[in-house]
Design a protein around this motif. Sequence first.
Motif, PDB file in Angstrom:
ATOM      1  N   PRO A  74       0.853  -1.248  -0.036  1.00 23.03           N
ATOM      2  CA  PRO A  74       0.067   0.026  -0.012  1.00 23.03           C
ATOM      3  C   PRO A  74       1.004   1.146  -0.061  1.00 23.03           C
ATOM      4  O   PRO A  74       0.208   2.332  -0.343  1.00 23.03           O
ATOM      5  CB  PRO A  74      -0.849  -0.181   1.220  1.00 23.03           C
ATOM      6  CG  PRO A  74      -0.950  -1.543   1.662  1.00 23.03           C
ATOM      7  CD  PRO A  74       0.412  -1.983   1.039  1.00 23.03           C
ATOM      8  N   TRP A  75       2.114   1.230   0.530  1.00 27.24           N
ATOM      9  CA  TRP A  75       2.875   2.624   0.481  1.00 27.24           C
ATOM     10  C   TRP A  75       3.025   2.920  -1.044  1.00 27.24           C
ATOM     11  O   TRP A  75       3.602   4.045  -0.985  1.00 27.24           O
ATOM     12  CB  TRP A  75       4.176   2.020   1.074  1.00 27.24           C
ATOM     13  CG  TRP A  75       3.888   2.002   2.771  1.00 27.24           C
ATOM     14  CD1 TRP A  75       3.682   1.065   3.551  1.00 27.24           C
ATOM     15  CD2 TRP A  75       3.846   3.303   3.502  1.00 27.24           C
ATOM     16  NE1 TRP A  75       3.610   1.200   4.860  1.00 27.24           N
ATOM     17  CE2 TRP A  75       3.604   2.492   4.873  1.00 27.24           C
ATOM     18  CE3 TRP A  75       4.018   4.547   3.461  1.00 27.24           C
ATOM     19  CZ2 TRP A  75       3.533   3.444   5.988  1.00 27.24           C
ATOM     20  CZ3 TRP A  75       3.877   5.388   4.685  1.00 27.24           C
ATOM     21  CH2 TRP A  75       3.714   4.885   5.944  1.00 27.24           C
ATOM     22  N   THR A  76       3.246   2.054  -1.945  1.00 27.56           N
ATOM     23  CA  THR A  76       3.467   2.600  -3.154  1.00 27.56           C
ATOM     24  C   THR A  76       2.465   3.094  -3.935  1.00 27.56           C
ATOM     25  O   THR A  76       2.664   3.849  -4.982  1.00 27.56           O
ATOM     26  CB  THR A  76       3.756   1.403  -4.237  1.00 27.56           C
ATOM     27  OG1 THR A  76       2.887   0.206  -4.276  1.00 27.56           O
ATOM     28  CG2 THR A  76       5.443   0.776  -3.570  1.00 27.56           C
ATOM     29  N   SER A 115       8.783   4.251  -7.291  1.00 26.66           N
ATOM     30  CA  SER A 115       7.498   3.365  -6.922  1.00 26.66           C
ATOM     31  C   SER A 115       7.247   2.387  -7.691  1.00 26.66           C
ATOM     32  O   SER A 115       6.962   1.169  -7.183  1.00 26.66           O
ATOM     33  CB  SER A 115       6.488   4.478  -6.932  1.00 26.66           C
ATOM     34  OG  SER A 115       6.199   4.807  -8.023  1.00 26.66           O
ATOM     35  N   GLY A 116       7.469   2.125  -8.850  1.00 25.46           N
ATOM     36  CA  GLY A 116       7.301   0.913  -9.912  1.00 25.46           C
ATOM     37  C   GLY A 116       8.312   0.017  -9.445  1.00 25.46           C
ATOM     38  O   GLY A 116       7.810  -1.294  -9.433  1.00 25.46           O
ATOM     39  N   MET A 117       9.511   0.293  -8.805  1.00 25.79           N
ATOM     40  CA  MET A 117      10.426  -0.747  -8.656  1.00 25.79           C
ATOM     41  C   MET A 117      10.187  -1.583  -7.299  1.00 25.79           C
ATOM     42  O   MET A 117      10.305  -2.691  -6.995  1.00 25.79           O
ATOM     43  CB  MET A 117      11.921  -0.121  -8.311  1.00 25.79           C
ATOM     44  CG  MET A 117      13.119  -0.879  -8.108  1.00 25.79           C
ATOM     45  SD  MET A 117      14.546  -0.042  -7.696  1.00 25.79           S
ATOM     46  CE  MET A 117      14.254   0.873  -6.387  1.00 25.79           C
ATOM     47  N   PHE A 118       9.608  -0.495  -6.391  1.00 25.51           N
ATOM     48  CA  PHE A 118       9.187  -1.198  -4.880  1.00 25.51           C
ATOM     49  C   PHE A 118       7.905  -1.831  -5.355  1.00 25.51           C
ATOM     50  O   PHE A 118       7.750  -2.934  -4.652  1.00 25.51           O
ATOM     51  CB  PHE A 118       8.845   0.009  -4.132  1.00 25.51           C
ATOM     52  CG  PHE A 118       9.938   0.709  -3.942  1.00 25.51           C
ATOM     53  CD1 PHE A 118      10.952   0.136  -3.276  1.00 25.51           C
ATOM     54  CD2 PHE A 118       9.981   2.242  -3.510  1.00 25.51           C
ATOM     55  CE1 PHE A 118      12.102   0.782  -2.817  1.00 25.51           C
ATOM     56  CE2 PHE A 118      11.091   2.815  -3.095  1.00 25.51           C
ATOM     57  CZ  PHE A 118      12.302   1.959  -2.516  1.00 25.51           C
ATOM     58  N   LEU A 119       7.048  -1.628  -6.390  1.00 23.07           N
ATOM     59  CA  LEU A 119       5.992  -2.411  -6.446  1.00 23.07           C
ATOM     60  C   LEU A 119       6.055  -3.943  -7.025  1.00 23.07           C
ATOM     61  O   LEU A 119       5.708  -4.783  -6.630  1.00 23.07           O
ATOM     62  CB  LEU A 119       4.911  -1.699  -7.370  1.00 23.07           C
ATOM     63  CG  LEU A 119       3.494  -2.299  -7.437  1.00 23.07           C
ATOM     64  CD1 LEU A 119       2.807  -2.514  -6.062  1.00 23.07           C
ATOM     65  CD2 LEU A 119       2.805  -1.372  -8.568  1.00 23.07           C
ATOM     66  N   LEU A 120       7.267  -3.636  -8.045  1.00 26.53           N
ATOM     67  CA  LEU A 120       7.897  -4.953  -8.483  1.00 26.53           C
ATOM     68  C   LEU A 120       8.307  -5.871  -7.380  1.00 26.53           C
ATOM     69  O   LEU A 120       8.249  -6.980  -7.476  1.00 26.53           O
ATOM     70  CB  LEU A 120       8.692  -4.644  -9.837  1.00 26.53           C
ATOM     71  CG  LEU A 120       8.116  -4.340 -11.015  1.00 26.53           C
ATOM     72  CD1 LEU A 120       9.112  -3.882 -12.068  1.00 26.53           C
ATOM     73  CD2 LEU A 120       7.078  -5.180 -11.706  1.00 26.53           C
ATOM     74  N   MET A 121       8.984  -5.355  -6.680  1.00 21.52           N
ATOM     75  CA  MET A 121       9.825  -6.320  -5.540  1.00 21.52           C
ATOM     76  C   MET A 121       8.742  -6.681  -4.535  1.00 21.52           C
ATOM     77  O   MET A 121       8.846  -8.035  -4.184  1.00 21.52           O
ATOM     78  CB  MET A 121      10.611  -5.233  -4.817  1.00 21.52           C
ATOM     79  CG  MET A 121      11.946  -4.990  -5.556  1.00 21.52           C
ATOM     80  SD  MET A 121      13.109  -3.745  -4.725  1.00 21.52           S
ATOM     81  CE  MET A 121      12.597  -3.790  -3.132  1.00 21.52           C
ATOM     82  N   GLU A 122       7.536  -6.051  -4.321  1.00 23.45           N
ATOM     83  CA  GLU A 122       6.556  -6.502  -3.761  1.00 23.45           C
ATOM     84  C   GLU A 122       5.890  -7.592  -4.421  1.00 23.45           C
ATOM     85  O   GLU A 122       5.591  -8.737  -3.772  1.00 23.45           O
ATOM     86  CB  GLU A 122       5.761  -5.484  -3.161  1.00 23.45           C
ATOM     87  CG  GLU A 122       4.446  -5.864  -2.261  1.00 23.45           C
ATOM     88  CD  GLU A 122       5.211  -6.196  -0.817  1.00 23.45           C
ATOM     89  OE1 GLU A 122       4.810  -7.121  -0.199  1.00 23.45           O
ATOM     90  OE2 GLU A 122       6.222  -5.578  -0.447  1.00 23.45           O
ATOM     91  N   VAL A 123       5.611  -7.604  -5.644  1.00 20.53           N
ATOM     92  CA  VAL A 123       5.025  -8.841  -6.393  1.00 20.53           C
ATOM     93  C   VAL A 123       5.844  -9.991  -6.522  1.00 20.53           C
ATOM     94  O   VAL A 123       5.435 -11.000  -6.395  1.00 20.53           O
ATOM     95  CB  VAL A 123       4.791  -8.152  -7.842  1.00 20.53           C
ATOM     96  CG1 VAL A 123       4.316  -9.079  -8.587  1.00 20.53           C
ATOM     97  CG2 VAL A 123       3.577  -6.962  -7.668  1.00 20.53           C
ATOM     98  N   ARG A 124       7.146  -9.504  -6.647  1.00 22.46           N
ATOM     99  CA  ARG A 124       8.179 -10.944  -6.734  1.00 22.46           C
ATOM    100  C   ARG A 124       7.934 -11.751  -5.216  1.00 22.46           C
ATOM    101  O   ARG A 124       7.902 -12.669  -5.173  1.00 22.46           O
ATOM    102  CB  ARG A 124       9.539 -10.306  -7.002  1.00 22.46           C
ATOM    103  CG  ARG A 124      10.454 -11.351  -7.408  1.00 22.46           C
ATOM    104  CD  ARG A 124      11.777 -10.890  -7.492  1.00 22.46           C
ATOM    105  NE  ARG A 124      12.539 -11.459  -6.523  1.00 22.46           N
ATOM    106  CZ  ARG A 124      13.218 -10.771  -5.649  1.00 22.46           C
ATOM    107  NH1 ARG A 124      13.488  -9.384  -5.912  1.00 22.46           N
ATOM    108  NH2 ARG A 124      14.057 -11.203  -4.598  1.00 22.46           N
ATOM    109  N   GLU A 125       8.095 -10.752  -4.316  1.00 20.60           N
ATOM    110  CA  GLU A 125       7.993 -11.373  -2.980  1.00 20.60           C
ATOM    111  C   GLU A 125       6.681 -12.345  -2.699  1.00 20.60           C
ATOM    112  O   GLU A 125       6.744 -12.984  -2.110  1.00 20.60           O
ATOM    113  CB  GLU A 125       8.046 -10.235  -1.822  1.00 20.60           C
ATOM    114  CG  GLU A 125       8.002 -10.778  -0.384  1.00 20.60           C
ATOM    115  CD  GLU A 125       8.245  -9.546   0.674  1.00 20.60           C
ATOM    116  OE1 GLU A 125       7.629  -9.855   1.628  1.00 20.60           O
ATOM    117  OE2 GLU A 125       8.997  -8.552   0.252  1.00 20.60           O
TER     118      GLU A 125
END
Length: 163
Positions: A74-76, A115-125
């Motif tokens: 949600p932070w992204t 923010s896109g990088m953080f969102l991709l990291m969260e999806v990968r996790e």
Amino acid sequence: MAVGVMLLAFWLILCVALSAMTFGTRDLSGLGRAGFGLCALASYPMVWWCCRFWYAAFSEGRREAPAAEPGAWPWTLPMLAVCVVLGFTSARDLVRGNSGAWFGVGLVVVMGGLSGMFLLMEVREWFSARRARRNPPVPSPLPPSARSVESPRPQRNWGSIGR
């Protein structure tokens, strides 16, 4: 504890204010109303995240299994919503001939990239956690006494440092 209460209060007030701006103001254009609405919708998951975080923090010693802490996705959302709104308004201003809108385009690239990088990291996790749930580790067929146990590392007493 005070920081968490202030964070929850800030996001809750922000959500209510953005919703009021979206539905209560008649002077906004369609793009402005969509921008405020998008930012309001992106902020509501932050209130949910704060509530989930407080639930996990307060139920830590009261349940058998600890409550899972919420993910960071949600932070992204608020940053991505601001990037979308800023991108549309910057593109509109560039079409109208305002060269000052290039700052907005640069800000969108930087904020959107982060923010896109953080969102991709969260999806990968999320996918790796899902894969781990689907394929649990196979238990060893050997009894616990037959498994190799690593010997403890030796402890060294170096004496006092001041010598």
